[in-house]
Structure formats: C-alpha cells, structure tokens
Design a protein around this motif. Structure first.
Motif, PDB file in Angstrom:
ATOM      1  N   ARG A 134      13.420   0.894  -0.722  1.00 46.45           N
ATOM      2  CA  ARG A 134      13.835   0.833  -2.127  1.00 46.45           C
ATOM      3  C   ARG A 134      12.918   1.702  -2.985  1.00 46.45           C
ATOM      4  N   GLY A 135      11.616   1.687  -2.659  1.00 49.47           N
ATOM      5  CA  GLY A 135      10.687   2.547  -3.388  1.00 49.47           C
ATOM      6  C   GLY A 135      11.010   4.017  -3.196  1.00 49.47           C
ATOM      7  N   LEU A 136      11.448   4.375  -1.990  1.00 46.69           N
ATOM      8  CA  LEU A 136      11.833   5.765  -1.735  1.00 46.69           C
ATOM      9  C   LEU A 136      13.094   6.137  -2.502  1.00 46.69           C
ATOM     10  N   LYS A 137      13.997   5.187  -2.718  1.00 43.85           N
ATOM     11  CA  LYS A 137      15.168   5.465  -3.556  1.00 43.85           C
ATOM     12  C   LYS A 137      14.742   5.767  -4.991  1.00 43.85           C
ATOM     13  N   VAL A 138      13.792   4.979  -5.484  1.00 41.73           N
ATOM     14  CA  VAL A 138      13.265   5.241  -6.826  1.00 41.73           C
ATOM     15  C   VAL A 138      12.589   6.608  -6.866  1.00 41.73           C
ATOM     16  N   LEU A 139      11.791   6.915  -5.831  1.00 45.86           N
ATOM     17  CA  LEU A 139      11.118   8.208  -5.781  1.00 45.86           C
ATOM     18  C   LEU A 139      12.125   9.350  -5.776  1.00 45.86           C
ATOM     19  N   ALA A 140      13.140   9.284  -4.921  1.00 47.36           N
ATOM     20  CA  ALA A 140      14.125  10.362  -4.841  1.00 47.36           C
ATOM     21  C   ALA A 140      14.829  10.561  -6.175  1.00 47.36           C
ATOM     22  N   THR A 141      15.159   9.465  -6.840  1.00 47.02           N
ATOM     23  CA  THR A 141      15.829   9.570  -8.145  1.00 47.02           C
ATOM     24  C   THR A 141      14.887  10.152  -9.189  1.00 47.02           C
ATOM     25  N   ALA A 142      13.623   9.718  -9.169  1.00 43.18           N
ATOM     26  CA  ALA A 142      12.630  10.251 -10.116  1.00 43.18           C
ATOM     27  C   ALA A 142      12.405  11.738  -9.880  1.00 43.18           C
ATOM     28  N   LEU A 143      12.414  12.174  -8.616  1.00 39.26           N
ATOM     29  CA  LEU A 143      12.249  13.601  -8.308  1.00 39.26           C
ATOM     30  C   LEU A 143      13.405  14.417  -8.880  1.00 39.26           C
ATOM     31  N   ALA A 147       0.830  -1.210   0.000  1.00 37.45           N
ATOM     32  CA  ALA A 147       0.000   0.000   0.000  1.00 37.45           C
ATOM     33  C   ALA A 147       0.863   1.258   0.000  1.00 37.45           C
ATOM     34  N   ALA A 148       1.922   1.260   0.808  1.00 35.39           N
ATOM     35  CA  ALA A 148       2.802   2.428   0.875  1.00 35.39           C
ATOM     36  C   ALA A 148       3.503   2.660  -0.456  1.00 35.39           C
ATOM     37  N   ILE A 149       3.938   1.594  -1.093  1.00 34.60           N
ATOM     38  CA  ILE A 149       4.657   1.725  -2.363  1.00 34.60           C
ATOM     39  C   ILE A 149       3.708   2.172  -3.475  1.00 34.60           C
ATOM     40  N   GLU A 150       2.505   1.604  -3.491  1.00 33.20           N
ATOM     41  CA  GLU A 150       1.514   2.039  -4.486  1.00 33.20           C
ATOM     42  C   GLU A 150       1.194   3.521  -4.318  1.00 33.20           C
ATOM     43  N   SER A 151       1.034   3.953  -3.073  1.00 27.18           N
ATOM     44  CA  SER A 151       0.744   5.362  -2.817  1.00 27.18           C
ATOM     45  C   SER A 151       1.910   6.243  -3.229  1.00 27.18           C
ATOM     46  N   THR A 152       3.137   5.773  -3.039  1.00 27.80           N
ATOM     47  CA  THR A 152       4.316   6.517  -3.476  1.00 27.80           C
ATOM     48  C   THR A 152       4.247   6.791  -4.974  1.00 27.80           C
ATOM     49  N   SER A 175       4.975  10.315 -15.493  1.00 29.99           N
ATOM     50  CA  SER A 175       5.420   9.772 -14.210  1.00 29.99           C
ATOM     51  C   SER A 175       5.962   8.359 -14.377  1.00 29.99           C
ATOM     52  N   ALA A 176       5.282   7.542 -15.171  1.00 26.40           N
ATOM     53  CA  ALA A 176       5.753   6.177 -15.413  1.00 26.40           C
ATOM     54  C   ALA A 176       7.123   6.193 -16.086  1.00 26.40           C
ATOM     55  N   LEU A 177       7.312   7.107 -17.023  1.00 22.84           N
ATOM     56  CA  LEU A 177       8.614   7.212 -17.700  1.00 22.84           C
ATOM     57  C   LEU A 177       9.708   7.592 -16.711  1.00 22.84           C
ATOM     58  N   LEU A 178       9.425   8.562 -15.836  1.00 21.11           N
ATOM     59  CA  LEU A 178      10.423   8.997 -14.855  1.00 21.11           C
ATOM     60  C   LEU A 178      10.739   7.882 -13.859  1.00 21.11           C
ATOM     61  N   ILE A 179       9.715   7.167 -13.394  1.00 17.60           N
ATOM     62  CA  ILE A 179       9.949   6.051 -12.473  1.00 17.60           C
ATOM     63  C   ILE A 179      10.766   4.963 -13.158  1.00 17.60           C
ATOM     64  N   ALA A 180      10.444   4.676 -14.410  1.00 11.85           N
ATOM     65  CA  ALA A 180      11.198   3.663 -15.147  1.00 11.85           C
ATOM     66  C   ALA A 180      12.659   4.076 -15.295  1.00 11.85           C
ATOM     67  N   PRO A 188      16.906   1.792 -12.018  1.00  8.73           N
ATOM     68  CA  PRO A 188      18.226   1.263 -11.616  1.00  8.73           C
ATOM     69  C   PRO A 188      18.642   1.641 -10.197  1.00  8.73           C
ATOM     70  N   ALA A 189      18.046   2.685  -9.622  1.00  8.45           N
ATOM     71  CA  ALA A 189      18.376   3.067  -8.242  1.00  8.45           C
ATOM     72  C   ALA A 189      18.003   1.970  -7.255  1.00  8.45           C
ATOM     73  N   ALA A 190      17.063   1.092  -7.643  1.00 10.68           N
ATOM     74  CA  ALA A 190      16.642  -0.006  -6.771  1.00 10.68           C
ATOM     75  C   ALA A 190      16.953  -1.362  -7.397  1.00 10.68           C
TER      76      ALA A 190
END
Length: 320
Positions: free
Chosen positions: A297-306, A147-152, A217-222, A226-228
């Motif tokens: 790991r999801g937060l690492k992806v988020l920080a990199t996407a930001l 749930a936390a990762i989906e919300s992220t 957003s999907a493109l940026l997360i993709a 590699p951050a995770a």
C-alpha cells in the motif's frame, strides 16, 4: 541556470528517464556511480581531517571546512559538466540523462518492493537493512514493515523531491552540490562518538537544504493518500501535528503524512549503530501491527506521489 524554462522542461525528462532506466547494474558494475565518487570524497576527508587526537572544536571546524569544500566541488563539477553537455547536439537530453543518475525513484521503489516480496523473515531483514540505518537483526514482521514504509517516505523526500528541487533552482551545479551534502550527511552526519563533531556541519546543512523539499514531499504524499484508502486532508493535518516530534526537522513531514495515509503508527523506539533512540510514534492512533501488504500500500502511495511530482514540474514548466 536559475529557474529557467529549459531547466523546468529538462527536469521532467530526467524524472522519466530515471523511472524508465533507473541505475542499470551492467553500467555501474563497470563504472563508479557518481554517488560513489561523492562518497569517496567524504571518506577522504573523514580519514585525513577527523583526527581523534584533536579537540571537539577542532574536529567541528575541520568538518565545516570539508563540508564547504564538498559544496564548492559539487558546484564546480556540476557547472563544468553542464557546460560540456551544452556543447553537444540534443544537450537537453544529455543533461536530463546526467541528472537522472542522481535521482532515485526507480531504485527506491525496487528496494522497497524487495522487502515486500521477501520469502522469509531473514530475507526481509536483509532486504530492509539495505535501505535503513537501524539494527534490523531483531525486527519482527511489523518492525520490518514499518521500517520499510518509513524509508519509503523519507527517501522519497531526500532521494527524489529534494534533488529535483535543487536541479530546478540551479541546474546540475545545484543537484550535484545537494547530493554531495546529502551523501556526507548519510556517512558522517550522525551522533556516533567519531562523527558527532566532524559531521555536525554536514548534518545541519543537509537539514537546511531539505527544509522545503520535505514539506513538499508531505504534500505530495498526502495528495496520493487516496491511492491506499487514505484522506488527503487527514494526512496533511497529521503531518502538521506530528512532524515536529520527530528528531529530524524534516523527515517527520513525509513520514507522518505516510503514516496517516496508510492508517499506521510509524516511528517509535528503534536501535541504531550509535545506540537506542527513544522516539514518539507518528500518527500514534494508527495501527502498529504493520504487515507486508502495508508495504505494498505504501508503494501505491509512492507511485502516485511520483506521478504527481512529475505532473507538478510539467505544469510549472508550462506556466513559466
């Protein structure tokens, strides 16, 4: 201003200000947050125009009119605010500061980090209940983590990328109008008996306004996968394959990209206030037993996407 060079330069300033300052409690404890003002407008219409004695069509018509009024109020209020700030010295800084209050990078990261850092299952359930709409009372560790990762992923799209997108297109008027619709969708745009008809217009307009931002957003997360330990191409392929199976026309894009980036299966059946939802998994072949470290790991992806998101707007500003 419509895709003007100063809007494109102000936007990275707003994103950096939000990353540095966020939503300071000492300020918003004394003053109502702009989103609270928008929420009060939505609630006013819900109280006075969503009459249980009216027919479904009458309630849908009333919801359409009130959503239109919210958009008009957002455009007008944003225009007046922007024109007033442009009369001040260093107007670009003031506009950036105003815009930063309606962008949720830092607050998103901090809310998700609280779930990751929870000391007990009950504490984690309480923390995740602040960022999701589902019933969290019976979630186990894996359910909480998913749930936390989906919300992220979803909130990266509609809390960060979409507000930035509409600011770039139409300045503060576009940003405030978007937030008005998004706030209305979160409050009345669901399928409960009370809001199925009155909130229909807000939900459909929110879908439309998030159409492009969700895919961006999907493109940026993709690209941040590699951050995770994930792969960009794989995340993009899964997003394209699975996004359409999500009940939302938009949320599936960032969520599927995040699922593939982390090697997890996200989505699936869950329970909301309106009742249970039987939904397929995104990246079904992924691992379902998510744990707290997966939130990290999801937060690492988020920080990199930001970071990629800010760099994208700086690049566009330089090229414009």
């Amino acid at each position: 201003m419509l895709l003007s060079s100063d809007a494109l330069w102000i936007l990275p300033m707003a994103l950096l200000l939000d990353a540095l300052i966020g939503d300071p409690d000492r300020i918003w404890r004394r003053l109502p947050h702009p989103v609270a003002w928008l929420g009060a407008l939505v609630a006013f219409g819900d109280r006075h125009l969503n009459r249980e004695s009216w027919s479904a069509q009458a309630r849908r018509n009333a919801g359409f009119l009130w959503t239109t009024a919210l958009v008009a109020a957002g455009l007008a209020g944003g225009h007046l605010l922007e024109q007033g700030l442009r009369a001040l010295p260093l107007f670009d800084l003031w506009i950036a500061l105003a815009a930063s209050t309606l962008i949720a990078q830092r607050s998103l990261y901090e809310h998700v980090a609280r779930v990751r850092d929870a000391a007990s299952l009950e504490e984690a359930r309480a923390a995740v209940s602040m960022i999701v709409g589902r019933d969290t009372s019976r979630l186990d560790e894996a359910g909480i983590a998913r749930a936390a990762i989906e919300s992220t992923a979803e909130n990266f799209s509609d809390g960060v990328v979409a507000p930035a997108f509409w600011f770039a297109l139409a300045g503060l008027p576009g940003l405030v109008a978007y937030k008005a619709v998004n706030t209305a969708d979160s409050m009345i745009g669901h399928l409960s008996a009370r809001h199925r008809d009155f909130g229909w217009a807000a939900a459909r307009l929110d879908d439309l306004l998030n159409l492009l931002p969700a895919r961006l957003s999907a493109l940026l997360i993709a690209c941040a996968a590699p951050a995770a330990g994930g792969r960009t191409g794989h995340a993009l392929a899964v997003a394209a394959r699975d996004a359409g199976t999500h009940r939302s026309p938009n949320a599936g894009w960032p969520e599927a990209a995040m699922a593939a980036a982390l090697g997890l299966a996200l989505g699936g059946p869950r329970i909301y206030a309106a009742g249970p939802v039987e939904a397929p998994f995104l990246h079904e072949e992924g691992r379902r037993d998510a744990v707290a470290s997966d939130i990290g790991r999801g937060l690492k992806v988020l920080a990199t996407a930001l970071l990629l998101h800010v760099a994208m707007w700086i690049g566009l500003a330089a090229a414009f």
